[in-house]
Write an enzyme that holds these catalytic residues in place. Sequence first.
Site, PDB file in Angstrom:
ATOM      1  CG  ASN A  38      -1.729   1.204   1.424  1.00  0.00           C
ATOM      2  OD1 ASN A  38      -1.804   2.047   0.524  1.00  0.00           O
ATOM      3  ND2 ASN A  38      -2.372   1.334   2.571  1.00  0.00           N
ATOM      4  CE  LYS A  40      -0.091   3.193   4.772  1.00  0.00           C
ATOM      5  NZ  LYS A  40      -0.037   3.269   6.228  1.00  0.00           N
ATOM      6  CG  HIS A 123      -5.860   1.674   5.152  1.00  0.00           C
ATOM      7  ND1 HIS A 123      -5.414   2.677   5.978  1.00  0.00           N
ATOM      8  CD2 HIS A 123      -4.829   0.806   5.022  1.00  0.00           C
ATOM      9  CE1 HIS A 123      -4.157   2.424   6.317  1.00  0.00           C
ATOM     10  NE2 HIS A 123      -3.784   1.298   5.751  1.00  0.00           N
ATOM     11  CD  GLU A 125      -2.965   5.435   6.709  1.00  0.00           C
ATOM     12  OE1 GLU A 125      -2.933   5.515   5.473  1.00  0.00           O
ATOM     13  OE2 GLU A 125      -2.034   4.921   7.381  1.00  0.00           O
ATOM     14  CD  GLU A 193      -3.495  -2.792   7.284  1.00  0.00           C
ATOM     15  OE1 GLU A 193      -2.323  -2.830   6.922  1.00  0.00           O
ATOM     16  OE2 GLU A 193      -4.302  -1.935   6.883  1.00  0.00           O
ATOM     17  N   GLY A 199       2.352   2.268  10.695  1.00  0.00           N
ATOM     18  CA  GLY A 199       3.242   3.414  10.517  1.00  0.00           C
ATOM     19  C   GLY A 199       3.954   3.840  11.790  1.00  0.00           C
ATOM     20  CB  SER A 239       5.293  -1.592  11.931  1.00  0.00           C
ATOM     21  OG  SER A 239       4.818  -0.282  12.168  1.00  0.00           O
TER      22      SER A 239
HETATM   23  P1  PGA Z   1       2.832   0.305   7.563  1.00  0.00           P
HETATM   24  O1  PGA Z   1       1.359   0.461   6.938  1.00  0.00           O
HETATM   25  O2  PGA Z   1       3.405  -0.979   7.016  1.00  0.00           O
HETATM   26  O3  PGA Z   1       3.582   1.524   7.103  1.00  0.00           O
HETATM   27  O4  PGA Z   1       2.674   0.238   9.039  1.00  0.00           O
HETATM   28  C1  PGA Z   1       0.518  -0.646   6.786  1.00  0.00           C
HETATM   29  C2  PGA Z   1      -0.784  -0.217   6.166  1.00  0.00           C
HETATM   30  O5  PGA Z   1      -1.250   0.875   6.445  1.00  0.00           O
HETATM   31  O6  PGA Z   1      -1.374  -0.956   5.364  1.00  0.00           O
END
Ligand code: PGA
Length: 277
Positions: A38, A40, A123, A125, A193, A199, A239
């Site tokens: 992803n 983003k 997601h 976010e 997640e 993140g 992460s």
């Molecule tokens: P990250 O994001 O690996 O940077 O923690 C995972 C995600 O949001 O799918």
Amino acid sequence: MECQNQDVDCSDGKRIKLDSSHDSRMAASGRQFFVGGNWKMNGNTTSIDGIISFLTDGSLSGDQTEVVVAPPAIYLQYVRQKLLASVAVAAQNCYKEAKGAFTGENSAEMIKDVGCEWVILGHSERRHKFGETDELIGEKIAHALKAGLKVIACIGELLSERENGKTTEVVFKQSKAIAENVSDWNDVVIAYEPVWAIGTGKTATPDQAQEVHHQLRDWLSQNVSPDVSAKTRIIYGGSVTAANAHELALQPDIDGFLVGGASLKPDFVKIVQARSS
Ligand code: PGA
């Protein structure tokens, strides 16, 4: 292992060979390992060309692992045209209607029209920065599946919810809103997640992730069907790095990853290889 080099029937009717190598677990579960990247809101044509070249040069574990990358919407067609065909391309979001007066939105039909097969929906976010509700996410999932896209449906608890012992309550509620809108589970991957791990550099431990994945598989068995529970990929996100992917990949109910930050770097190839390394 007792089951070495035997043919077995999977729940989906396919006949597969079990062997003693790295992919015996995949064969035993019948679930192909799945790794999504992803991106983003990151990248430009120059950096995307760099990602395309490490994906092209890297060994992506052939048909053992399904690999999907999710660029920002504006680059979907560019990536689809330049990337090797064996890597699928996903949008990071789409709206619940095919077309119309929805300024700034993209439809599942448009994503499909430019050759992409997948969409990430729900997601964290989108849920927490853009206020998307379970209801809206459910509607988007129903529409995307109807339009012929496959869906990476994301769920996960906040740190405060985990600390208050509400992890299963939260992820089961999110799963219910998804399940009510799924017409064909062959086209759905669930991404667990935990929001506190996204993140932040704080990965769930393999035991923490496995515990929730196992509970989700039980939930699917009881609320959808044992068959769907056995065949649906439940991937972990939060992460994931080349350093922790292998240990997470050894867990029996972790069928792959949704990778954010690390999917922009050449190390992504190592994460794709986590099950086989
Ligand atoms: P990250 O994001 O690996 O940077 O923690 C995972 C995600 O949001 O799918």
